[in-house]
Motif scaffolding. Sequence first.
Motif, PDB file in Angstrom:
ATOM      1  N   ALA A  52       7.145  17.512  -2.263  1.00 24.10           N
ATOM      2  CA  ALA A  52       6.710  16.302  -1.560  1.00 24.10           C
ATOM      3  C   ALA A  52       6.191  15.300  -2.590  1.00 24.10           C
ATOM      4  CB  ALA A  52       5.619  16.645  -0.560  1.00 24.10           C
ATOM      5  N   PRO A  53       6.579  14.016  -2.473  1.00 25.85           N
ATOM      6  CA  PRO A  53       6.072  13.014  -3.417  1.00 25.85           C
ATOM      7  C   PRO A  53       4.581  12.769  -3.192  1.00 25.85           C
ATOM      8  CG  PRO A  53       7.395  11.988  -1.701  1.00 25.85           C
ATOM      9  CD  PRO A  53       7.482  13.466  -1.486  1.00 25.85           C
ATOM     10  N   ALA A  54       3.876  12.482  -4.268  1.00 23.94           N
ATOM     11  CA  ALA A  54       2.445  12.183  -4.168  1.00 23.94           C
ATOM     12  C   ALA A  54       2.268  10.784  -3.582  1.00 23.94           C
ATOM     13  CB  ALA A  54       1.795  12.261  -5.545  1.00 23.94           C
ATOM     14  N   ASP A  55       1.233  10.624  -2.756  1.00 24.66           N
ATOM     15  CA  ASP A  55       0.945   9.312  -2.192  1.00 24.66           C
ATOM     16  C   ASP A  55       0.400   8.382  -3.264  1.00 24.66           C
ATOM     17  OD1 ASP A  55       1.787   9.783   0.395  1.00 24.66           O
ATOM     18  OD2 ASP A  55      -0.188  10.386   1.110  1.00 24.66           O
ATOM     19  N   ALA A  56       0.647   7.096  -3.079  1.00 24.72           N
ATOM     20  CA  ALA A  56       0.163   6.074  -4.011  1.00 24.72           C
ATOM     21  C   ALA A  56      -1.353   6.084  -4.038  1.00 24.72           C
ATOM     22  CB  ALA A  56       0.662   4.703  -3.592  1.00 24.72           C
ATOM     23  N   ASP A  57      -1.898   5.921  -5.204  1.00 25.98           N
ATOM     24  CA  ASP A  57      -3.348   5.841  -5.368  1.00 25.98           C
ATOM     25  C   ASP A  57      -3.682   4.441  -5.868  1.00 25.98           C
ATOM     26  OD1 ASP A  57      -5.994   6.550  -5.491  1.00 25.98           O
ATOM     27  OD2 ASP A  57      -5.842   7.459  -7.468  1.00 25.98           O
ATOM     28  N   THR A  58      -3.249   3.433  -5.110  1.00 26.01           N
ATOM     29  CA  THR A  58      -3.470   2.041  -5.475  1.00 26.01           C
ATOM     30  C   THR A  58      -4.000   1.292  -4.247  1.00 26.01           C
ATOM     31  OG1 THR A  58      -1.211   1.417  -4.878  1.00 26.01           O
ATOM     32  CG2 THR A  58      -1.588   2.054  -7.169  1.00 26.01           C
ATOM     33  N   PRO A  59      -4.726   0.202  -4.450  1.00 25.18           N
ATOM     34  CA  PRO A  59      -5.251  -0.542  -3.294  1.00 25.18           C
ATOM     35  C   PRO A  59      -4.155  -1.257  -2.502  1.00 25.18           C
ATOM     36  CG  PRO A  59      -5.823  -1.654  -5.352  1.00 25.18           C
ATOM     37  CD  PRO A  59      -5.191  -0.347  -5.723  1.00 25.18           C
ATOM     38  N   ASP A  60      -3.054  -1.621  -3.137  1.00 28.02           N
ATOM     39  CA  ASP A  60      -1.941  -2.276  -2.461  1.00 28.02           C
ATOM     40  C   ASP A  60      -0.780  -1.289  -2.405  1.00 28.02           C
ATOM     41  OD1 ASP A  60      -3.430  -4.624  -2.302  1.00 28.02           O
ATOM     42  OD2 ASP A  60      -2.599  -5.413  -4.166  1.00 28.02           O
ATOM     43  N   PHE A  61      -0.312  -0.990  -1.189  1.00 32.27           N
ATOM     44  CA  PHE A  61       0.742   0.009  -1.047  1.00 32.27           C
ATOM     45  C   PHE A  61       1.622  -0.304   0.156  1.00 32.27           C
ATOM     46  CE2 PHE A  61      -3.059   1.578   1.064  1.00 32.27           C
ATOM     47  CZ  PHE A  61      -2.593   1.917   2.327  1.00 32.27           C
ATOM     48  N   VAL A  62       2.757   0.383   0.209  1.00 31.13           N
ATOM     49  CA  VAL A  62       3.667   0.358   1.347  1.00 31.13           C
ATOM     50  C   VAL A  62       3.624   1.752   1.951  1.00 31.13           C
ATOM     51  CG1 VAL A  62       6.093   0.207   2.043  1.00 31.13           C
ATOM     52  CG2 VAL A  62       5.160  -1.444   0.420  1.00 31.13           C
ATOM     53  N   ARG A  63       3.435   1.798   3.280  1.00 34.91           N
ATOM     54  CA  ARG A  63       3.406   3.078   3.995  1.00 34.91           C
ATOM     55  C   ARG A  63       4.677   3.175   4.840  1.00 34.91           C
ATOM     56  NH1 ARG A  63      -1.769   3.849   5.843  1.00 34.91           N
ATOM     57  NH2 ARG A  63      -1.534   1.971   7.080  1.00 34.91           N
ATOM     58  N   VAL A  64       5.383   4.302   4.700  1.00 33.96           N
ATOM     59  CA  VAL A  64       6.571   4.587   5.492  1.00 33.96           C
ATOM     60  C   VAL A  64       6.222   5.780   6.370  1.00 33.96           C
ATOM     61  CG1 VAL A  64       9.024   5.171   5.419  1.00 33.96           C
ATOM     62  CG2 VAL A  64       8.030   3.750   3.608  1.00 33.96           C
ATOM     63  N   SER A  65       6.192   5.543   7.695  1.00 31.16           N
ATOM     64  CA  SER A  65       5.773   6.572   8.647  1.00 31.16           C
ATOM     65  C   SER A  65       6.916   6.974   9.555  1.00 31.16           C
ATOM     66  CB  SER A  65       4.621   6.063   9.523  1.00 31.16           C
ATOM     67  OG  SER A  65       3.543   5.612   8.756  1.00 31.16           O
ATOM     68  N   VAL A  82      11.714   9.593  15.872  1.00 31.57           N
ATOM     69  CA  VAL A  82      12.784   8.719  16.375  1.00 31.57           C
ATOM     70  C   VAL A  82      12.753   7.350  15.692  1.00 31.57           C
ATOM     71  CG1 VAL A  82      12.962   9.870  18.609  1.00 31.57           C
ATOM     72  CG2 VAL A  82      11.400   7.935  18.336  1.00 31.57           C
ATOM     73  N   THR A  83      11.631   7.024  15.043  1.00 34.72           N
ATOM     74  CA  THR A  83      11.455   5.703  14.441  1.00 34.72           C
ATOM     75  C   THR A  83      10.833   5.830  13.062  1.00 34.72           C
ATOM     76  OG1 THR A  83      11.097   4.739  16.624  1.00 34.72           O
ATOM     77  CG2 THR A  83      10.365   3.429  14.755  1.00 34.72           C
ATOM     78  N   ILE A  84      11.262   4.967  12.156  1.00 37.51           N
ATOM     79  CA  ILE A  84      10.618   4.814  10.851  1.00 37.51           C
ATOM     80  C   ILE A  84       9.864   3.491  10.880  1.00 37.51           C
ATOM     81  CG2 ILE A  84      10.986   4.451   8.369  1.00 37.51           C
ATOM     82  CD1 ILE A  84      11.518   7.326   9.271  1.00 37.51           C
ATOM     83  N   ARG A  85       8.573   3.521  10.576  1.00 37.37           N
ATOM     84  CA  ARG A  85       7.750   2.315  10.532  1.00 37.37           C
ATOM     85  C   ARG A  85       7.414   2.020   9.076  1.00 37.37           C
ATOM     86  NH1 ARG A  85       3.141   1.651  14.659  1.00 37.37           N
ATOM     87  NH2 ARG A  85       4.921   0.741  15.735  1.00 37.37           N
ATOM     88  N   ILE A  86       7.599   0.756   8.676  1.00 38.70           N
ATOM     89  CA  ILE A  86       7.228   0.324   7.332  1.00 38.70           C
ATOM     90  C   ILE A  86       6.090  -0.681   7.459  1.00 38.70           C
ATOM     91  CG2 ILE A  86       8.010  -0.758   5.188  1.00 38.70           C
ATOM     92  CD1 ILE A  86      10.853   0.127   5.915  1.00 38.70           C
ATOM     93  N   GLU A  87       4.983  -0.398   6.784  1.00 38.29           N
ATOM     94  CA  GLU A  87       3.808  -1.266   6.782  1.00 38.29           C
ATOM     95  C   GLU A  87       3.412  -1.547   5.348  1.00 38.29           C
ATOM     96  OE1 GLU A  87       1.045   0.241  10.321  1.00 38.29           O
ATOM     97  OE2 GLU A  87       1.717   1.855   9.008  1.00 38.29           O
ATOM     98  N   GLU A  88       2.724  -2.666   5.138  1.00 41.83           N
ATOM     99  CA  GLU A  88       2.172  -2.941   3.815  1.00 41.83           C
ATOM    100  C   GLU A  88       0.662  -3.092   3.945  1.00 41.83           C
ATOM    101  OE1 GLU A  88       3.353  -6.590   1.922  1.00 41.83           O
ATOM    102  OE2 GLU A  88       2.817  -7.802   3.650  1.00 41.83           O
TER     103      GLU A  88
END
Length: 132
Positions: free
Chosen positions: A40-53, A108-114
């Motif tokens: 599994a890839p490690a999650d970003a450890d930065t204040p600005d990120f993109v989340r793919v759920s 059923v859905t991929i959500r992209i947030e910033e």
Amino acid sequence: MATPAPAQLLFLSCRLSAEALGTRVEVLQMEAVAGELRTAPADADTPDFVRVSQLNRQGKSLAQAMLPHPLRRSVEHVGDDHRTFQRSELVLPTAEFFVRLALRPDAVTIRIEESTGGKTALLTDLPIPPKS
């Protein structure tokens, strides 16, 4: 007894563009295939990120991956005094990102947030394509 669904991966490649009304997402490729993630890839450890759920039919988040925000770059450079280093934040006009996800069977859905400056914004919701 029902057999479990075979493991699937989702390959998602997108281009983000900074625009006056916010960040625009263009899907370059999205493909579901049979397979499993090795690690599994490690999650970003930065204040600005993109989340793919991954969301189920009720909109509940089942799993997520957080990536460093592709449009935001932190650059270290020599300061005006030529003796110290300074850090500057750059905002790129366009950038691409790629993510590989282990698909949940009920997603059923991929959500992209910033998330930038402590604020989270929904960029898009995408239906998960059928397995190829």
